[in-house]
Design a protein around this motif. Structure first.
Motif, PDB file in Angstrom:
ATOM      1  N   MET A   1      47.517  59.218  41.825  1.00  0.00           N
ATOM      2  CA  MET A   1      46.515  58.553  40.872  1.00  0.00           C
ATOM      3  C   MET A   1      45.907  59.282  39.845  1.00  0.00           C
ATOM      4  N   SER A   2      46.203  58.925  38.554  1.00  0.00           N
ATOM      5  CA  SER A   2      45.687  59.664  37.255  1.00  0.00           C
ATOM      6  C   SER A   2      44.059  58.972  37.295  1.00  0.00           C
ATOM      7  N   THR A   3      43.303  60.105  36.607  1.00  0.00           N
ATOM      8  CA  THR A   3      41.742  59.572  36.382  1.00  0.00           C
ATOM      9  C   THR A   3      41.945  58.476  35.343  1.00  0.00           C
ATOM     10  N   ALA A   4      43.049  58.410  34.334  1.00  0.00           N
ATOM     11  CA  ALA A   4      42.939  57.362  33.469  1.00  0.00           C
ATOM     12  C   ALA A   4      43.269  56.073  34.188  1.00  0.00           C
ATOM     13  N   ASP A   5      43.818  55.972  35.238  1.00  0.00           N
ATOM     14  CA  ASP A   5      44.125  54.968  35.938  1.00  0.00           C
ATOM     15  C   ASP A   5      42.962  54.252  36.736  1.00  0.00           C
ATOM     16  N   SER A   6      42.159  55.118  36.848  1.00  0.00           N
ATOM     17  CA  SER A   6      41.097  54.752  37.901  1.00  0.00           C
ATOM     18  C   SER A   6      39.888  54.035  37.151  1.00  0.00           C
ATOM     19  N   TRP A   7      40.189  52.839  36.654  1.00  0.00           N
ATOM     20  CA  TRP A   7      39.340  51.998  35.810  1.00  0.00           C
ATOM     21  C   TRP A   7      38.044  51.765  36.463  1.00  0.00           C
ATOM     22  N   TRP A   8      38.284  51.829  37.680  1.00  0.00           N
ATOM     23  CA  TRP A   8      37.138  51.064  38.761  1.00  0.00           C
ATOM     24  C   TRP A   8      35.883  52.473  38.797  1.00  0.00           C
ATOM     25  N   ARG A   9      36.335  53.588  38.382  1.00  0.00           N
ATOM     26  CA  ARG A   9      35.100  54.616  38.622  1.00  0.00           C
ATOM     27  C   ARG A   9      33.967  54.386  37.524  1.00  0.00           C
ATOM     28  N   ASP A  10      34.605  53.741  36.387  1.00  0.00           N
ATOM     29  CA  ASP A  10      33.391  53.760  35.481  1.00  0.00           C
ATOM     30  C   ASP A  10      33.190  52.317  34.727  1.00  0.00           C
ATOM     31  N   ALA A  11      34.027  51.155  35.245  1.00  0.00           N
ATOM     32  CA  ALA A  11      33.983  50.049  34.888  1.00  0.00           C
ATOM     33  C   ALA A  11      32.644  49.188  34.906  1.00  0.00           C
ATOM     34  N   VAL A  12      32.499  48.405  33.708  1.00  0.00           N
ATOM     35  CA  VAL A  12      31.303  47.645  34.032  1.00  0.00           C
ATOM     36  C   VAL A  12      32.001  46.215  34.322  1.00  0.00           C
ATOM     37  N   ILE A  13      31.572  45.715  35.339  1.00  0.00           N
ATOM     38  CA  ILE A  13      32.036  44.704  36.110  1.00  0.00           C
ATOM     39  C   ILE A  13      31.172  43.206  35.869  1.00  0.00           C
ATOM     40  N   TYR A  14      31.692  42.324  35.452  1.00  0.00           N
ATOM     41  CA  TYR A  14      30.771  41.361  35.135  1.00  0.00           C
ATOM     42  C   TYR A  14      30.892  40.110  36.241  1.00  0.00           C
ATOM     43  N   GLN A  15      30.061  39.731  36.814  1.00  0.00           N
ATOM     44  CA  GLN A  15      30.055  38.607  37.912  1.00  0.00           C
ATOM     45  C   GLN A  15      30.142  37.413  37.432  1.00  0.00           C
ATOM     46  N   VAL A  16      31.261  36.601  37.563  1.00  0.00           N
ATOM     47  CA  VAL A  16      31.076  35.137  37.289  1.00  0.00           C
ATOM     48  C   VAL A  16      30.843  34.460  38.200  1.00  0.00           C
ATOM     49  N   TYR A  17      30.002  33.602  38.465  1.00  0.00           N
ATOM     50  CA  TYR A  17      29.645  32.337  39.268  1.00  0.00           C
ATOM     51  C   TYR A  17      30.096  31.090  38.877  1.00  0.00           C
ATOM     52  N   PRO A  18      31.364  30.790  39.294  1.00  0.00           N
ATOM     53  CA  PRO A  18      32.071  29.571  38.607  1.00  0.00           C
ATOM     54  C   PRO A  18      31.348  28.400  38.619  1.00  0.00           C
ATOM     55  N   ARG A  19      30.732  28.177  39.505  1.00  0.00           N
ATOM     56  CA  ARG A  19      30.132  26.659  39.614  1.00  0.00           C
ATOM     57  C   ARG A  19      28.995  26.544  38.275  1.00  0.00           C
ATOM     58  N   SER A  20      28.571  27.674  37.797  1.00  0.00           N
ATOM     59  CA  SER A  20      27.494  27.824  36.958  1.00  0.00           C
ATOM     60  C   SER A  20      27.900  28.454  35.703  1.00  0.00           C
ATOM     61  N   PHE A  21      29.258  28.935  35.315  1.00  0.00           N
ATOM     62  CA  PHE A  21      29.439  29.507  33.867  1.00  0.00           C
ATOM     63  C   PHE A  21      29.796  28.557  32.936  1.00  0.00           C
ATOM     64  N   ALA A  22      30.895  27.643  33.124  1.00  0.00           N
ATOM     65  CA  ALA A  22      30.812  26.604  31.850  1.00  0.00           C
ATOM     66  C   ALA A  22      31.755  25.633  32.334  1.00  0.00           C
ATOM     67  N   ASP A  23      31.384  24.286  31.970  1.00  0.00           N
ATOM     68  CA  ASP A  23      32.050  22.950  32.571  1.00  0.00           C
ATOM     69  C   ASP A  23      32.851  22.341  31.655  1.00  0.00           C
ATOM     70  N   THR A  24      34.056  21.986  31.780  1.00  0.00           N
ATOM     71  CA  THR A  24      34.986  21.464  30.715  1.00  0.00           C
ATOM     72  C   THR A  24      35.495  20.023  30.984  1.00  0.00           C
ATOM     73  N   ASN A  25      35.194  19.597  32.171  1.00  0.00           N
ATOM     74  CA  ASN A  25      35.479  18.248  32.515  1.00  0.00           C
ATOM     75  C   ASN A  25      34.352  17.260  32.888  1.00  0.00           C
ATOM     76  N   GLY A  26      33.118  17.781  32.368  1.00  0.00           N
ATOM     77  CA  GLY A  26      31.871  16.934  32.457  1.00  0.00           C
ATOM     78  C   GLY A  26      31.420  16.242  33.658  1.00  0.00           C
ATOM     79  N   ASP A  27      31.779  17.168  35.026  1.00  0.00           N
ATOM     80  CA  ASP A  27      31.130  16.877  36.159  1.00  0.00           C
ATOM     81  C   ASP A  27      29.967  17.611  36.371  1.00  0.00           C
TER      82      ASP A  27
END
Ligand code: TEU
Ligand code: CA
Length: 526
Positions: A1-27
């Protein structure tokens, strides 16, 4: 495992809460097509990865954390085809994908639980869960006095008289992880999603899978030693996959050593830093939380993570806008209704964002945090959905207030989230917080995040690595990241002089002198 591959060691991870992100079918409920459509927004924001809260078929007794089929997508969100496309599109946009797996319990609509009910007492089908006879003359009392984390008893009685265990809502029966079938099933579920190309798994309630019901109260399920064996199996599996696939634990444990044990090299890659999330706006306490976190992670060589909020806790600007700004589930009940200064909360949330993004390790960003959304505390009672609210008979306000759909555009609800009525009502006041309203406004929370993420990506000293505390007045946090970077956060109530620097890279408030005002953070080139 090279350091360059370890994306998770310094990633910014955005939590999507699907119910409340964006609605396309109007329900009125967000969907996968809505996320696909808005990938350019996430890419422009500058995050590295997306974590999707559960999107599986579910009766939604706990907003999808009650899973009826771990391999499929709930029709309200879309189809498996759409999920596969979303994963591919995210990858094409250079965004990693983390999904949410819920291994402690399923839904009472899961075929295994339905079969267990039908098969009756003593059957192998019931051995996949925790069925027990009751106490009392006629078995009318629950097998133990254990309380559910959501309030009320952790046992529910079924028609034939047996009781089953549920640490959360009654619609969320706990799996029996002593049963090899349960272990094999989840390894297969992980395989299915790893084969579909996901880069990581967020493990729900990761520390409570193993039970010893002879022990009292929460000792019967919290952090029992046997749980580590499960994650060693999971790690062995993920390690067989190409790329850099990661396991991220939702581990709520106050003891640093016990917490870090989950991050040993043959277990999980990372876990959420809840100590930091719960910490009040106080320089000494924050510094202690930071030091203790870094100290706990070091021996297992895991990256620390910095989290200000998620779909379970009070929105940051509301938490920091009250006199007592710590987070805890019991305190939240008492705090709702107490005076709230949103302007102050926002000011502190801006400074906290720069703090989080400058600390060594990874950071998590919950959707809407980048817009400075506040906790919606006046949702009409009949619209509240959270079982935490209902099972506590309303003594706990529940978590709906941090799950209100995002405001995208326009000057009134539904703010571009949907064409109909959002599943939870949005406040009128969010008209100034829409993506549209904030884009291009240099003073907005959104532009602060965009700029901070851009700088973070370009600064070699940020992300993984070490920090060095700098001398600072009382109530001020100041640390250096080499090469040539310093972060200063003023949590005191007087302006303080900035340490020697070449230039100011970014500040959470306009600086007109070399003084850093209260509740303000600055990133410096040194
Ligand atoms: O949360 C787990 C949870 O409720 C913790 O906050 C809990 O207080 C802790 O484990 C106590 O030891 C996860 C999800 O994030 C949440 O949304 C779900 O409702 C819950 O699991 C049940 O799946
Ligand atoms: Ca929809």
């Amino acid at each position: 495992m090279s350091t360059a591959d370890s994306w998770w060691r310094d990633a910014v991870i955005y939590q999507v809460y699907p119910r409340s992100f964006a609605d396309t079918n109007g329900d009125g409920v967000g969907d996968l097509a809505g996320i696909s459509e808005r990938l350019p927004y996430l890419r422009e924001l500058g995050v590295d990865a997306l974590w999707f809260s559960p999107w599986y078929p579910s009766p939604m007794a706990d907003a999808g954390y009650d899973v009826a089929d771990y391999r499929d997508i709930d029709p309200v969100f879309g189809t498996i085809g759409e999920a596969e496309r979303l994963i591919a599109d995210a990858h094409a946009a250079d965004l990693r994908v983390v999904i949410d797996i819920v291994p402690n319990h399923c839904s009472d609509a899961h075929p295994w639980f339905v079969e267990a009910l039908a098969a009756g007492p003593g059957s192998p089908q019931r051995q996949r869960f925790w069925f027990r006879p009751g106490r009392g003359e006629h078995g009318e009392l629950p097998p133990t006095d254990l309380q559910s984390i959501f309030g009320g008893p952790a046992w529910t009685r079924v028609a034939d008289g047996e009781w089953y265990l549920h640490l959360f809502a009654a619609q969320q029966p706990d799996f029996n992880w002593a049963n090899p079938e349960v272990r094999a099933e989840f390894l297969d579920v992980l395989r299915v999603w790893l084969d579909r190309g996901v880069d990581g798994i967020r493990i729900d309630s990761a520390a409570v899978l193993v039970k010893n019901l002879d022990q009292p109260g929460e000792w019967s399920y919290t952090d029992l030693d046997g749980v580590h064996e499960i994650y060693r199996d999971w790690r062995a599996l993920t390690d067989t996959y190409p790329g850099d696939r990661v396991l991220i634990g939702e581990v709520w444990l106050p003891d640093h050593q016990r917490f870090a044990a989950y991050l040993r090299p043959d277990e999980l890659h990372a876990a959420f830093n809840f100590e930091f999330l719960c910490c009040p706006w106080d320089a000494d306490l924050l510094r202690a939380a930071i030091d203790e976190s870094l100290l706990a992670h070091a021996p297992v060589s895991a990256p620390a993570s910095w989290v200000l909020s998620n779909h379970d806790v009070t929105r940051t600007v509301s938490r920091f806008g009250r006199t007592d700004s710590a987070f805890s589930f019991p305190d939240r009940q008492r705090r709702q209704g107490l005076p709230l200064d949103l302007e102050l909360g926002t000011r502190r949330a801006r400074a906290a964002a720069l703090l989080c993004l400058a600390l060594p390790g990874a950071a998590y960003l919950y959707q809407g945090e980048e817009l400075g959304l506040w906790e919606v505390e006046d949702i009409p009672e009949q619209l509240l959905q959270d079982p935490m609210y209902h099972r506590s008979n309303g003594t706990d306000p529940g978590r709906d207030g941090c799950r209100v759909p995002l405001p995208w555009s326009g000057v009134e609800p539904p703010f571009g989230f949907t064409t109909s009525t959002p599943w939870l009502p949005q406040p009128m006041g969010w008209k100034d917080l829409t993506v549209e309203a904030q884009s291009g406004d240099p003073h907005s929370m959104l532009e602060l995040y965009r700029l901070a993420l851009r700088i973070r990506a370009a600064e070699s000293g940020l992300g993984d690595g070490a920090l060095r505390w700098l001398d600072a007045p009382d109530g001020v946090l100041a640390f250096a990241r080499e090469p040539g970077f310093a972060c200063v956060v003023n949590l005191s109530d007087v302006a303080v002089a900035l340490p020697p620097h070449e230039s100011v890279l970014l500040a959470s408030q306009p600086l007109d002198t070399t003084l850093l005002p209260p509740d303000t953070a600055a990133w410096l080139r040194t």
